[in-house]
Design an enzyme around this catalytic site. Structure first.
Site: not given
Lengths: 147, 154
Positions: A9-10, A17, A22, A74, A77, A98, A100, A107
């Site tokens: 998502p996103n 964003r 990012y 990725n 969330a 995985e 990111h 964070r």
């Protein structure tokens, strides 16, 4: 080598964003970069993004059926919430990374737990948008069995 | 041809990598790891300095003293047994010093620490630290590729 790159998502908002976190590259830029690099050596990258958890689960199940060699995921969330994605990844026997863009461990504390990390072979984080193409470059070098 | 210098430091326990074969990372030795890193750096015109120290305080003071002398850093904190053997605060201080100089730094772990040990990732400034875990010796190669890209974008 067949590789699925699955984004959560996103991530479709990349480039607009929170670019300070990012970066300015869009997901389409990253996809083209990965696919062009992979195709030089005859590898095939299918690049996907969904805001829906169930669709991501179905893509992982599709990777099982299609005997895809590797997944780069990725989950964004959903990384921190989705047992369904964890379970789907556990069912997939190919190589799993995985990924990111930022490093979640630096964070907010709610990003420190990952349901993905324990279900994959490797974790790559905080290398920026270039992390995708670096990972795609590396996968064919790894001593992994074709699925 | 770049003349950028990369410091690769490896913490306690990494002098003997035979334990990692149990985790599925075969044929690993510190020498083969070092050679893999040097080969990857040579191909990119980076100068690599590969170090390992079983004494963590020595390793950390070495790292802090060298921050100004290198352009980028790869850190494998390892640890002799588990997370309790890593001085997270001291590593964090060193990483913050590196990030304050806007130099790339990446933590590399041979194993997937979330599956194969109870260790935790290192901490640092929010945008300053990359993390690679579970790719065996190839994790170092990925880190070197990423660092080279970052240095060439500077």
């Amino acid at each position: 080598m067949n590789i699925y790159v699955i984004n959560g998502p996103n991530i479709n908002l990349l480039g607009t964003r929170e670019p300070e976190i990012y970066g300015k590259e869009t997901l389409a830029d990253i996809a083209i970069d990965c696919q062009e690099k992979a195709s030089i050596d005859g590898h095939v990258v299918k690049f996907m993004q969904s805001n829906y958890e169930g669709e991501i689960v179905e893509w992982i199940q599709d990777a099982i059926i299609q005997k895809v060699d590797a997944i780069v995921i990725n989950a964004a969330a959903y990384t921190h919430t989705s047992i369904a994605i964890h379970d789907a990844l556990k069912s997939y026997s190919g190589y799993k990374v995985e990924l990111h863009i930022s490093n979640p461990h630096l964070r907010e504390s709610f990003r420190h737990v990952s349901f993905v990390s324990s279900a994959v072979d490797a974790v790559v984080a905080g290398l920026g948008a270039d992390g995708y193409s670096h990972a795609i470059d590396l996968l064919p070098e790894l001593p992994i069995q074709s699925n | 041809m770049s003349d950028k210098k990369l410091l690769i430091i490896n913490g306690p326990g990494l002098s003997d990598l035979s334990n990692y074969s149990e985790l599925g990372y075969d044929d690993l030795s510190l020498d083969t790891l070092k050679q893999k890193c040097i080969d990857a750096c040579d191909g990119l015109g980076l100068e690599a300095d590969f170090r390992q120290n079983d004494d963590e305080p020595e390793l950390l003071s070495d790292l802090i003293n060298e921050v100004s002398n290198f352009d980028a850093f790869i850190i494998n904190p390892a640890g002799l047994s588990n997370s309790s053997s890593i001085d997270y605060d001291a590593f964090s201080a060193a990483i913050t010093k590196i990030s304050n100089q806007s130099k790339p730094v990446i933590e590399v772990r041979i194993e997937n620490i979330f599956k194969q040990s109870d260790s935790k990732p290192l901490q640092g400034a929010e945008s300053g630290l990359g993390f690679i875990s579970g790719l065996g010796k190839y994790g170092y190669v990925l880190a070197i590729q990423s660092i080279n890209k970052k240095l060439s974008n500077q």
